[in-house]
Design a protein around this motif. Structure first.
Motif, PDB file in Angstrom:
ATOM      1  N   LEU A  71      31.417 -29.125   4.329  1.00  0.00           N
ATOM      2  CA  LEU A  71      30.107 -28.576   3.972  1.00  0.00           C
ATOM      3  C   LEU A  71      29.556 -29.180   2.685  1.00  0.00           C
ATOM      4  O   LEU A  71      28.343 -29.180   2.468  1.00  0.00           O
ATOM      5  N   MET A  72      30.439 -29.673   1.805  1.00  0.00           N
ATOM      6  CA  MET A  72      29.978 -30.331   0.577  1.00  0.00           C
ATOM      7  C   MET A  72      29.036 -31.485   0.879  1.00  0.00           C
ATOM      8  O   MET A  72      28.131 -31.794   0.107  1.00  0.00           O
ATOM      9  N   ILE A  74      26.647 -31.737   2.891  1.00  0.00           N
ATOM     10  CA  ILE A  74      25.257 -31.386   3.191  1.00  0.00           C
ATOM     11  C   ILE A  74      24.365 -31.458   1.958  1.00  0.00           C
ATOM     12  O   ILE A  74      23.145 -31.521   2.059  1.00  0.00           O
ATOM     13  N   SER A  75      24.969 -31.440   0.764  1.00  0.00           N
ATOM     14  CA  SER A  75      24.170 -31.514  -0.465  1.00  0.00           C
ATOM     15  C   SER A  75      23.972 -32.956  -0.925  1.00  0.00           C
ATOM     16  O   SER A  75      23.305 -33.205  -1.926  1.00  0.00           O
ATOM     17  N   LEU A 212      25.983 -36.445  -8.148  1.00  0.00           N
ATOM     18  CA  LEU A 212      26.074 -36.260  -6.700  1.00  0.00           C
ATOM     19  C   LEU A 212      26.389 -37.577  -5.991  1.00  0.00           C
ATOM     20  O   LEU A 212      27.171 -37.616  -5.039  1.00  0.00           O
ATOM     21  N   ASN A 259      21.999 -35.008   6.427  1.00  0.00           N
ATOM     22  CA  ASN A 259      21.096 -34.717   5.318  1.00  0.00           C
ATOM     23  C   ASN A 259      20.243 -35.932   4.959  1.00  0.00           C
ATOM     24  O   ASN A 259      19.106 -35.788   4.506  1.00  0.00           O
ATOM     25  N   SER A 269      19.893 -26.538   4.233  1.00  0.00           N
ATOM     26  CA  SER A 269      20.805 -27.407   3.480  1.00  0.00           C
ATOM     27  C   SER A 269      21.344 -26.685   2.253  1.00  0.00           C
ATOM     28  O   SER A 269      22.542 -26.736   1.954  1.00  0.00           O
ATOM     29  N   SER A 273      25.236 -25.589   1.617  1.00  0.00           N
ATOM     30  CA  SER A 273      25.874 -26.110   0.408  1.00  0.00           C
ATOM     31  C   SER A 273      26.461 -24.970  -0.421  1.00  0.00           C
ATOM     32  O   SER A 273      27.586 -25.073  -0.923  1.00  0.00           O
ATOM     33  N   THR A 274      25.711 -23.878  -0.551  1.00  0.00           N
ATOM     34  CA  THR A 274      26.193 -22.700  -1.283  1.00  0.00           C
ATOM     35  C   THR A 274      27.426 -22.115  -0.605  1.00  0.00           C
ATOM     36  O   THR A 274      28.404 -21.729  -1.271  1.00  0.00           O
ATOM     37  N   GLY A 276      29.544 -23.751   1.283  1.00  0.00           N
ATOM     38  CA  GLY A 276      30.639 -24.693   1.047  1.00  0.00           C
ATOM     39  C   GLY A 276      31.263 -24.510  -0.322  1.00  0.00           C
ATOM     40  O   GLY A 276      32.484 -24.532  -0.468  1.00  0.00           O
ATOM     41  N   ARG A 277      30.418 -24.303  -1.336  1.00  0.00           N
ATOM     42  CA  ARG A 277      30.933 -24.096  -2.702  1.00  0.00           C
ATOM     43  C   ARG A 277      31.732 -22.796  -2.784  1.00  0.00           C
ATOM     44  O   ARG A 277      32.751 -22.724  -3.471  1.00  0.00           O
TER      45      ARG A 277
END
Length: 328
Positions: A71-72, A74-75, A212, A259, A269, A273-274, A276-277
């Motif tokens: 998931l990381m 996606i950012s 990033l 993305n 997105s 991302s949230t 995933g974190r």
């Protein structure tokens, strides 16, 4: 599922509490993942007496961790590489080389296990705890090694959040120069944000983009460490790619690709991302729960010396390369 739920709920609770505590600090100087790791380590003696919690903790530390890494992606986007420009990419090449080659030599000199040395270099060269968590499963690193590597990079970041803006002012760095320096030399994303925006809005924006983009280095680094780990375990000089390929990295790459197309709405997105974190915080909490502090302390001060030395080397290399490129 019944076996997994108790331990899973424990890591979920640790993640929520860690995120709440992290929000109490100004501009998130201390990331929730680091708090979750330490909280897990504090609870380890209690957890070690309750075997029923281990299936869920292990599930979170392995399966949820891989999903968090996926998931990381996606950012991130390949467009960021083009945005950052040639200056930052050149600087990143040199800082990554300094982190891994310098880390390898210093690890040998200090007599550290190559897995611990590699994790510290990954955290320093790429993105702190996220990179350490991504590399750890492919090399079969002990939880103690993961905890020590994250601790070493975290301690350095805490000092740099305060010192970087002061040093930037003293050297009269431009917003571009400071953003590039911060984005390539500070490890954890929350620390990059804290240092960058305390200098200026423009420096913060640039630092985040650079940071990033630097995270994309996870892909080749994980592949290289997969080959190294397989060689150590089998003695083969060129193991077959199917034997060593970390398949979860394909999911990470797929997310980056999606993305990059621009088809995914920013709201979706951001939500993924949230999520995933948050999963990463849960996974770091699980790693802490499986880490015995007494065993960790037996490693001594050498890993800490390694982490601080390599982080300092990256800071200096980033500044020197920028000086010769004229981007300060």
């Amino acid at each position: 599922m019944k076996k997994i739920i108790p331990g899973l709920l424990l890591t979920l609770g640790i993640a929520y509490i860690s995120r709440f505590l992290s929000n109490l600090f100004p501009v998130h100087v201390i990331g929730a993942g680091v708090i979750a790791l330490f909280m897990g380590m504090i609870l380890n003696p209690w957890v070690s007496q309750r075997e029923g919690l281990y299936p869920g903790i292990t599930f979170t530390g392995k399966k949820v961790l891989r999903f968090a890494i996926i998931l990381m992606g996606i950012s991130l986007s390949f467009h960021q590489v083009l945005k950052v420009g040639s200056f930052s990419l050149i600087v990143m090449v040199f800082t990554l080389f300094a982190a891994f080659f310098g880390g390898y030599l210093l690890g040998k000199l200090l007599g550290l296990d190559w897995k611990l040395s590699g994790l510290i270099s990954s955290g320093t060269g790429i993105c702190g705890g996220s990179a350490i968590a991504a590399v750890a499963p492919v090399i079969g690193a002990k939880d103690q090694f993961i905890a020590y590597a994250i601790s070493a990079t975290f301690i350095f970041d805490v000092f740099m959040v305060v010192l970087f803006p002061l040093m930037g002012e003293a050297m009269n760095l431009s917003d571009l120069g400071f953003g590039l320096w911060t984005g390539t030399a500070i490890n954890d994303t929350s620390s990059v944000v804290a240092a960058g925006y305390s200098y200026s809005e423009a420096a913060g924006d640039f630092a985040v983009i650079v940071k990033l983009t630097r995270t994309l280095a996870i892909i080749p680094v994980v592949l290289i460490f997969s080959m190294i780990a397989k060689k150590h375990s089998t003695g083969k000089t060129s193991p077959h790619i199917l034997e060593i390929f970390p398949w979860f990295i394909l999911g990470f790459l797929a997310m980056v690709g999606l993305n990059s197309t621009g088809w995914i709405p920013a709201s979706l997105s951001g939500s993924l991302s949230t999520l995933g974190r948050f999963f990463m915080i849960m996974a770091l909490g699980a790693i802490g729960l499986r880490t015995n502090f007494k065993e960790l302390s037996r490693s001594g001060i050498k890993p800490l010396i390694h982490g601080i030395s390599i982080s300092t080397l990256v800071v200096v290399v980033s500044l020197v390369v920028q000086y010769f490129l004229g981007s300060l």
